[in-house]
Design a protein around this motif. Structure first.
Motif, mmCIF file in Angstrom:
data_model
loop_
_atom_site.group_PDB
_atom_site.id
_atom_site.type_symbol
_atom_site.label_atom_id
_atom_site.label_comp_id
_atom_site.label_asym_id
_atom_site.label_seq_id
_atom_site.Cartn_x
_atom_site.Cartn_y
_atom_site.Cartn_z
ATOM 1 N N ILE A 199 7.771 -42.649 12.229
ATOM 2 C CA ILE A 199 8.105 -41.949 11.106
ATOM 3 C C ILE A 199 7.298 -42.351 9.900
ATOM 4 C CG2 ILE A 199 9.804 -41.692 9.259
ATOM 5 C CD1 ILE A 199 12.013 -42.064 11.508
ATOM 6 N N ALA A 200 6.973 -43.366 9.774
ATOM 7 C CA ALA A 200 5.794 -43.804 8.798
ATOM 8 C C ALA A 200 4.410 -43.006 8.899
ATOM 9 C CB ALA A 200 5.861 -45.474 8.608
ATOM 10 N N ALA A 201 4.251 -43.074 10.056
ATOM 11 C CA ALA A 201 2.642 -42.355 10.426
ATOM 12 C C ALA A 201 2.878 -40.950 10.067
ATOM 13 C CB ALA A 201 2.607 -42.914 11.805
ATOM 14 N N THR A 202 3.978 -40.337 10.282
ATOM 15 C CA THR A 202 4.044 -38.958 10.109
ATOM 16 C C THR A 202 4.697 -38.271 9.023
ATOM 17 O OG1 THR A 202 5.844 -38.801 11.547
ATOM 18 C CG2 THR A 202 3.861 -38.650 12.579
ATOM 19 N N ALA A 203 5.152 -39.323 8.110
ATOM 20 C CA ALA A 203 6.108 -39.175 7.086
ATOM 21 C C ALA A 203 5.712 -38.111 5.936
ATOM 22 C CB ALA A 203 6.483 -40.282 6.029
ATOM 23 N N ARG A 204 4.175 -37.797 5.607
ATOM 24 C CA ARG A 204 3.785 -36.844 4.835
ATOM 25 C C ARG A 204 4.005 -35.511 5.532
ATOM 26 N NH1 ARG A 204 5.491 -38.773 0.358
ATOM 27 N NH2 ARG A 204 4.479 -41.027 0.078
ATOM 28 N N LEU A 205 3.500 -35.440 6.714
ATOM 29 C CA LEU A 205 3.442 -34.165 7.629
ATOM 30 C C LEU A 205 4.738 -33.930 7.688
ATOM 31 C CD1 LEU A 205 0.882 -35.319 10.413
ATOM 32 C CD2 LEU A 205 0.725 -33.753 8.343
ATOM 33 N N LEU A 206 5.841 -34.655 7.923
ATOM 34 C CA LEU A 206 7.294 -34.482 7.970
ATOM 35 C C LEU A 206 7.477 -33.802 6.623
ATOM 36 C CD1 LEU A 206 8.706 -37.445 9.770
ATOM 37 C CD2 LEU A 206 8.670 -34.924 10.817
ATOM 38 N N ALA A 207 7.290 -34.206 5.469
ATOM 39 C CA ALA A 207 7.773 -33.873 4.101
ATOM 40 C C ALA A 207 7.129 -32.520 3.949
ATOM 41 C CB ALA A 207 7.478 -34.669 3.208
ATOM 42 N N GLY A 208 6.094 -31.963 4.453
ATOM 43 C CA GLY A 208 5.118 -30.924 4.169
ATOM 44 C C GLY A 208 5.979 -29.784 5.012
ATOM 45 N N ARG A 209 6.558 -30.022 6.274
ATOM 46 C CA ARG A 209 6.941 -29.073 7.101
ATOM 47 C C ARG A 209 8.571 -28.930 7.419
ATOM 48 N NH1 ARG A 209 5.554 -25.974 11.318
ATOM 49 N NH2 ARG A 209 3.328 -26.451 10.740
ATOM 50 N N MET A 210 9.413 -30.041 7.147
ATOM 51 C CA MET A 210 10.637 -29.781 7.374
ATOM 52 C C MET A 210 11.645 -29.000 6.429
ATOM 53 S SD MET A 210 10.720 -31.334 10.477
ATOM 54 C CE MET A 210 12.696 -31.597 10.722
ATOM 55 N N THR A 211 10.929 -28.689 5.438
ATOM 56 C CA THR A 211 11.641 -27.727 4.491
ATOM 57 C C THR A 211 11.436 -26.341 5.047
ATOM 58 O OG1 THR A 211 9.849 -28.011 2.878
ATOM 59 C CG2 THR A 211 11.575 -29.451 2.751
ATOM 60 N N ARG A 212 10.670 -26.107 6.096
ATOM 61 C CA ARG A 212 10.611 -24.569 6.321
ATOM 62 C C ARG A 212 11.125 -24.453 7.714
ATOM 63 N NH1 ARG A 212 4.275 -24.330 7.127
ATOM 64 N NH2 ARG A 212 4.156 -26.493 7.227
ATOM 65 N N SER A 213 11.265 -23.249 8.023
ATOM 66 C CA SER A 213 11.950 -22.866 9.371
ATOM 67 C C SER A 213 10.973 -23.171 10.471
ATOM 68 C CB SER A 213 12.362 -21.396 9.237
ATOM 69 O OG SER A 213 12.878 -20.976 10.533
ATOM 70 N N ALA A 214 11.610 -23.509 11.600
ATOM 71 C CA ALA A 214 10.705 -23.887 12.754
ATOM 72 C C ALA A 214 10.834 -22.647 13.502
ATOM 73 C CB ALA A 214 11.106 -24.877 13.502
ATOM 74 N N TYR A 215 11.473 -21.459 13.201
ATOM 75 C CA TYR A 215 11.688 -20.200 13.897
ATOM 76 C C TYR A 215 10.210 -19.760 14.281
ATOM 77 C CZ TYR A 215 12.881 -15.728 15.562
ATOM 78 O OH TYR A 215 12.816 -14.534 16.373
ATOM 79 N N PRO A 216 9.340 -19.404 13.437
ATOM 80 C CA PRO A 216 7.955 -18.722 14.033
ATOM 81 C C PRO A 216 7.319 -19.670 15.250
ATOM 82 C CG PRO A 216 8.136 -18.798 11.619
ATOM 83 C CD PRO A 216 9.143 -19.683 12.072
ATOM 84 N N VAL A 217 7.316 -21.103 15.037
ATOM 85 C CA VAL A 217 6.853 -21.918 16.108
ATOM 86 C C VAL A 217 7.533 -21.760 17.307
ATOM 87 C CG1 VAL A 217 6.246 -24.190 16.754
ATOM 88 C CG2 VAL A 217 5.909 -23.632 14.342
ATOM 89 N N VAL A 218 8.576 -21.924 17.365
ATOM 90 C CA VAL A 218 9.695 -21.928 18.666
ATOM 91 C C VAL A 218 9.459 -20.669 19.251
ATOM 92 C CG1 VAL A 218 11.915 -22.304 19.516
ATOM 93 C CG2 VAL A 218 10.985 -23.558 17.668
ATOM 94 N N LEU A 219 9.499 -19.568 18.362
ATOM 95 C CA LEU A 219 9.368 -17.932 18.973
ATOM 96 C C LEU A 219 8.104 -17.715 19.662
ATOM 97 C CD1 LEU A 219 10.228 -15.191 19.251
ATOM 98 C CD2 LEU A 219 9.351 -14.695 16.807
ATOM 99 N N GLU A 220 7.128 -18.241 19.193
ATOM 100 C CA GLU A 220 5.747 -18.474 19.866
ATOM 101 C C GLU A 220 5.771 -19.117 21.267
ATOM 102 O OE1 GLU A 220 2.539 -16.156 19.620
ATOM 103 O OE2 GLU A 220 3.875 -16.211 17.960
ATOM 104 N N THR A 221 6.507 -20.277 21.275
ATOM 105 C CA THR A 221 6.507 -20.963 22.444
ATOM 106 C C THR A 221 7.361 -20.070 23.397
ATOM 107 O OG1 THR A 221 6.694 -23.107 21.153
ATOM 108 C CG2 THR A 221 7.511 -22.986 23.506
ATOM 109 N N LEU A 222 8.395 -19.492 22.943
ATOM 110 C CA LEU A 222 9.019 -18.845 24.175
ATOM 111 C C LEU A 222 8.167 -17.562 24.444
ATOM 112 C CD1 LEU A 222 11.784 -17.500 25.388
ATOM 113 C CD2 LEU A 222 12.219 -16.446 23.180
ATOM 114 N N LEU A 223 7.549 -16.719 23.496
ATOM 115 C CA LEU A 223 6.707 -15.736 23.878
ATOM 116 C C LEU A 223 5.641 -16.101 24.881
ATOM 117 C CD1 LEU A 223 6.104 -13.829 20.709
ATOM 118 C CD2 LEU A 223 7.704 -13.198 22.446
ATOM 119 N N ASN A 224 5.015 -17.298 24.645
ATOM 120 C CA ASN A 224 3.957 -17.724 25.597
ATOM 121 C C ASN A 224 4.474 -18.357 26.986
ATOM 122 O OD1 ASN A 224 2.029 -17.487 23.616
ATOM 123 N ND2 ASN A 224 2.386 -19.787 23.013
ATOM 124 N N GLY A 225 5.766 -18.683 26.894
ATOM 125 C CA GLY A 225 6.455 -19.135 28.137
ATOM 126 C C GLY A 225 6.849 -17.733 29.004
ATOM 127 N N ALA A 226 7.330 -16.834 28.076
ATOM 128 C CA ALA A 226 7.489 -15.402 28.958
ATOM 129 C C ALA A 226 6.312 -14.809 29.391
ATOM 130 C CB ALA A 226 8.178 -14.524 27.899
#
Length: 247
Positions: A199-226
Motif C-alpha cells: 500500500i505504501a508503494a502505491t499510495a499516491r497512485l491509489l489516491a489518484g485513481r480510487m475516487t474515479r469509477s473503474a467501469y471503463p477499465v473493467v468494461l474494456e477488459t470484458l470487451l477484450n475477453g469477448a
C-alpha cells in the motif's frame, strides 16, 4: 391481491389536476424521478407523489399496480434514456463500449433512482429494446448464440453493477462522499512501508485513481475477453483458416 391497472386507453385523465397537469405514465415517472432526486428513496410514497402531482394518491393505481410497478417503470425510463443517446456504428466492440457507457451515464444522472432500480428486471418495452440491441450486436458480429448470451449476461450485469456502485457514492451527502475520498490521502497514504509495504508503494497512485469509477477499465477488459472468445469461435467453425500462416 394485486390491484387492477386500468388499460392505457381507458385511464387517460379527461381533465387536468389541481396544478393543471394532464396525467400520464410519463408525467408520473418524471415526477417520481424528481422526488427521488430531492428526497431519496424513502421520500417516494403514494401520498407524496399525489401531492406533487396535485392529485389524490389513489390516482397512482390507475396507472401502476403499486409503487413496485412504478419502480420498474423508473428503471425502464433510465434504460430508455440510455438507448436514446446511443448511436450504432456497425463495429461491435465500439457499439458495446458506447452503449455500456450510455447505460452507466444514464443511471448516474439519477443516482437515487439508480440505487433503487439497477437490480430490477422491468420486462417493459424500452428495457427489452436495450436487450434486443445488445444481443443483435453480438449475433451480427458472429458470436454463436450460446456465447452471445454469456457475453450479454456479463455486459449488462457489469454495467448495472457499476451503475449501482457508483450511484451509491453519488447518493451520499457531499460531506460523506468527501470524507470517503479523503481517506485515501489521510489514512492510506500515511501507512508505514514497514507494516504495509504494498500500500505504501502505491499510495499516491491509489489516491489518484480510487475516487474515479473503474467501469471503463473493467468494461474494456470484458470487451477484450469477448474478442478472444469470438476468435476462438471462428476458429472452431473454420479450423483450416486458423492453421493457415499469417503474412
Amino acid at each position: 391481491m394485486a390491484k387492477h391497472v386500468v388499460p392505457e386507453a381507458e385511464r387517460r385523465r379527461r381533465r387536468p389536476t389541481r396544478q393543471g397537469t394532464v396525467l400520464s405514465e410519463e408525467v408520473i415517472v418524471q415526477t417520481a424521478l424528481r422526488m427521488l432526486r430531492e428526497h431519496g428513496s424513502t421520500g417516494l410514497t403514494a401520498r407524496r407523489l399525489g401531492t406533487a402531482l396535485g392529485a389524490d394518491p389513489s390516482t397512482l393505481y390507475r396507472y401502476f399496480a403499486g409503487l413496485d410497478d412504478l419502480t420498474r417503470a423508473i428503471g425502464e425510463e433510465l434504460m430508455g434514456q440510455a438507448l436514446d443517446t446511443w448511436t450504432a456504428t456497425g463495429e461491435w466492440q465500439s457499439d458495446l463500449r458506447s452503449l455500456g457507457r450510455a447505460i452507466h451515464a444514464s443511471y448516474l444522472a439519477h443516482p437515487q433512482a439508480a440505487v433503487l432500480t439497477a437490480s430490477r428486471v422491468t420486462g417493459r418495452p424500452r428495457e427489452i429494446a436495450v436487450d434486443e440491441t445488445i444481443l443483435g450486436i453480438l449475433r451480427d458480429a458472429g458470436f454463436p448464440d450460446a456465447d452471445a448470451v454469456v457475453v450479454y449476461h456479463a455486459f449488462i450485469d457489469l454495467s448495472l453493477a457499476f451503475a449501482a456502485l457508483d450511484a451509491g457514492s453519488l447518493a451520499l451527502t457531499d460531506e460523506a462522499r468527501a470524507a470517503d475520498e479523503e481517506m485515501w490521502d489521510s489514512t492510506y497514504a500515511e501507512l508505514s512501508a514497514d507494516t504495509h509495504p504494498h500500500i505504501a508503494a502505491t499510495a499516491r497512485l491509489l489516491a489518484g485513481r480510487m475516487t474515479r469509477s473503474a467501469y471503463p477499465v473493467v468494461l474494456e477488459t470484458l470487451l477484450n475477453g469477448a474478442a478472444g472468445q469470438l476468435t476462438r469461435a471462428r476458429n472452431r467453425a473454420n479450423p483450416r483458416a486458423a492453421d493457415e500462416p499469417r503474412h
